[in-house]
Design an enzyme around this catalytic site. Structure first.
Site, PDB file in Angstrom:
ATOM      1  N   SER A 111      -4.067  21.737 -15.142  1.00  8.06           N
ATOM      2  CA  SER A 111      -4.454  22.104 -13.780  1.00  8.06           C
ATOM      3  C   SER A 111      -5.966  22.212 -13.689  1.00  8.06           C
ATOM      4  CB  SER A 111      -3.824  23.443 -13.396  1.00  8.06           C
ATOM      5  OG  SER A 111      -4.541  24.023 -12.316  1.00  8.06           O
ATOM      6  N   GLN A 159      -7.516  23.380 -11.265  1.00  2.00           N
ATOM      7  CA  GLN A 159      -7.881  24.656 -10.648  1.00  2.00           C
ATOM      8  C   GLN A 159      -7.982  25.754 -11.703  1.00  2.00           C
ATOM      9  OE1 GLN A 159      -5.057  25.183  -7.468  1.00  2.00           O
ATOM     10  NE2 GLN A 159      -5.844  23.433  -6.338  1.00  2.00           N
ATOM     11  N   ASP A 186      -1.233  14.672  -6.093  1.00  2.00           N
ATOM     12  CA  ASP A 186      -1.287  14.868  -4.634  1.00  2.00           C
ATOM     13  C   ASP A 186      -0.770  13.652  -3.865  1.00  2.00           C
ATOM     14  OD1 ASP A 186      -2.303  17.380  -5.056  1.00  2.00           O
ATOM     15  OD2 ASP A 186      -4.386  16.805  -4.698  1.00  2.00           O
ATOM     16  N   ARG A 210      -0.017  16.832   3.726  1.00  2.00           N
ATOM     17  CA  ARG A 210       0.315  15.524   3.117  1.00  2.00           C
ATOM     18  C   ARG A 210       1.712  15.048   3.528  1.00  2.00           C
ATOM     19  NH1 ARG A 210      -4.320  15.193   0.348  1.00  2.00           N
ATOM     20  NH2 ARG A 210      -4.897  16.889  -1.029  1.00  2.00           N
ATOM     21  N   GLY A 226      -5.470  26.366  -1.974  1.00  2.00           N
ATOM     22  CA  GLY A 226      -5.232  26.844  -3.329  1.00  2.00           C
ATOM     23  C   GLY A 226      -6.442  26.611  -4.211  1.00  2.00           C
ATOM     24  N   ARG A 245       7.139  20.413  -2.336  1.00  2.00           N
ATOM     25  CA  ARG A 245       7.033  19.008  -1.920  1.00  2.00           C
ATOM     26  C   ARG A 245       8.221  18.159  -2.331  1.00  2.00           C
ATOM     27  NH1 ARG A 245       0.535  18.075  -2.291  1.00  2.00           N
ATOM     28  NH2 ARG A 245       0.149  18.894  -0.201  1.00  2.00           N
ATOM     29  N   LYS A 268     -12.130  16.316  -0.705  1.00  2.00           N
ATOM     30  CA  LYS A 268     -11.905  17.760  -0.523  1.00  2.00           C
ATOM     31  C   LYS A 268     -12.254  18.529  -1.798  1.00  2.00           C
ATOM     32  CE  LYS A 268      -7.615  19.201   0.700  1.00  2.00           C
ATOM     33  NZ  LYS A 268      -6.955  20.263  -0.082  1.00  2.00           N
ATOM     34  N   SER A 269     -11.750  18.064  -2.937  1.00  2.00           N
ATOM     35  CA  SER A 269     -12.018  18.768  -4.202  1.00  2.00           C
ATOM     36  C   SER A 269     -13.518  18.851  -4.464  1.00  2.00           C
ATOM     37  CB  SER A 269     -11.370  18.010  -5.368  1.00  2.00           C
ATOM     38  OG  SER A 269      -9.974  18.072  -5.296  1.00  2.00           O
TER      39      SER A 269
END
Ligand code: S3P
Length: 432
Positions: free
Chosen positions: A161, A163, A316, A392, A92, A347, A20-21
């Site tokens: 991070s 991101q 994750d 998840r 995100g 989470r 995905k990333s």
């Protein structure tokens, strides 16, 4: 989704959906390249399809040929003003990376996402981007991004991070000066690896007391066309099958062609420490990323402590790691994982609720979990799980469901589509 306990085991060789990333980044960087990029193994999950749609709205054409996605890049300055708000759905990663790209455009955009995105912290990208000259309507989604003249920045990131780091590097492509990001622990470096493949020069420095620093020098940047990117199988998707194989007696599976970037694959180290029979075979580098086949077999596990730098390398995977810990001998303590409170759901809370629903002993701390494992525990009751729109958590519930002799009903499981289309078929199909 309804999962029934099984006498079967997970067996055989399986492929996983694309990472995905890496899929998000491949679309974004291809859109900014001078020419055509071919992407193989693109994840056709909702999150990445939204990214594709958003760039299409900015004039980026693509065609799909068999299993390849061909993107016609418009160059760094070629994006067009979209006709309406860009919507990242649940992602995100898309929101934060696109905030970086959009901050450098000469047109105004509105960026939004679903209810979960509107609650997630975006200040972590908005704040440093403002220091670069980026202009924004606020600090959360929906966000209006105004045209800005960007300058360089030397940023010491308070959180490791990927991101945040990626948003700043992508904005840096439009900045008049150099952009440096320093992290206490290396977060996943897919952006850096892919930018290098597109011909962008980056400097990395790990010599500063354990810290990691990446610099995009000042200059006229250009992403070359003609690149072929092979997206590996997603390690975070593979994680559910790895843990399922470790927990269901008699299992032995091989997951083919999975990305094992060390900044991402911390779960392997932890599971091995817990006693897992796990092996990496056929290691190679594909499109600048380490890839391998992962073999996993049923294993008795023991509890462990996971904290510090390791948390970043498996952020994750904590939900599914918690499932493994619930069946391990002894106590597992997870610390330094406060970031989990601001993921697709809180989470730490969701994991505790999930494990408790299955009758396991799990408690939350401010930044982690304490799980007292019960190896070989027989679960035999009808259980209903609400995954709080978190893919998840839903997939972890399905893994635990394999151990429940009665029925596990996972409501609102559509969220799984964000990262793992046809997950249920893949999981049930692996049972032989
Ligand atoms: C991601 C980075 C991580 C991770 C997320 C994907 C990425 O988030 O949890 O699922 O693709 O860059 P943070 O950067 O918030 O740690």
């Amino acid at each position: 989704m309804r999962i029934k306990g099984t006498k079967k085991s997970l067996r055989g060789s399986l492929a996983m959906p694309g990472d995905k990333s890496i899929s998000h980044r491949a679309v974004m960087l291809a859109a900014l390249a001078d020419g055509r990029t071919e992407i193989g193994g693109f994840l056709r999950g909702e999150d990445c399809l939204n990214t594709l749609k958003n760039f299409k709205m900015m004039g980026v054409d693509y065609i799909e040929k068999k299993d390849k996605l061909l993107i016609k890049g418009r160059g760094l300055k070629g994006l067009q003003k979209p006709g309406k708000a860009l919507d990242v759905g649940n992602s995100g990663t898309a929101f934060r990376l696109m905030t970086g790209i959009l901050a450098g455009q000469e047109f105004i955009t509105k960026l939004t996402g679903d209810a979960s995105i509107q609650k997630r912290p975006m200040k972590r990208v908005v704040e440093p981007l403002r220091k670069m000259g980026g202009r924004f309507s606020g600090e959360s989604a929906p966000l209006i991004i105004f045209p800005g003249k960007l300058k360089g920045l030397n940023y010491e990131s308070p959180i490791a991070s990927a991101q945040v780091k990626s948003a700043l590097l992508l904005a840096g492509l439009y900045a008049s000066g150099a952009v440096s990001v320093t992290e206490k622990v290396l977060s996943r470096d897919h952006t850096e690896r892919m930018l290098k493949n597109f011909g962008v020069k980056l400097k990395t420095d790990t010599s500063v007391s354990g810290k990691y620093k990446v610099t995009l020098p000042a200059g006229r940047h250009k992403l070359r066309g003609g690149l072929k990117i092979a997206v590996p199988g997603d390690f975070s998707s593979a994680a559910f099958f790895i843990v399922a194989a470790l927990l269901v007696p008699g299992s032995k599976i091989t997951l083919k062609n999975i990305g094992v970037n060390p900044a991402r694959a911390g779960l392997i180290d932890v599971l091995k420490k817990m006693g897992a029979r796990l092996a990496l075979k056929n290691k190679k580098i594909v499109s600048g990323e380490p890839v391998a086949d992962i073999e996993a077999a049923y294993s008795p596990l023991k509890g462990t402590t996971v904290d510090g730098a390791l948390i970043v390398r498996l952020i994750d995977e904590v939900p599914v790691l918690a499932a493994a810990a619930a069946l391990a001998q002894g106590r597992t303590v997870i610390k330094d994982a406060g970031e989990l409170r601001v993921k697709e759901s809180d989470r730490l809370k969701s994991i505790c609720a999930l494990l408790s629903a299955f009758g396991f002993k799990a408690g939350e701390t401010a930044d982690g979990l304490i799980i007292d494992g019960s190896p070989g525990r027989q679960i035999s009751k009808n259980i209903k799980i609400d995954p709080a729109y978190d893919h998840r958590i839903a997939m972890t519930a399905a893994v635990l469901g394999l151990l429940n002799q009665k029925e596990t009903l996972i409501s609102a499981d559509k969220c799984i589509e964000t990262s793992f289309p046809r997950f249920e078929q893949a999981l049930l199909g692996a049972l032989k």
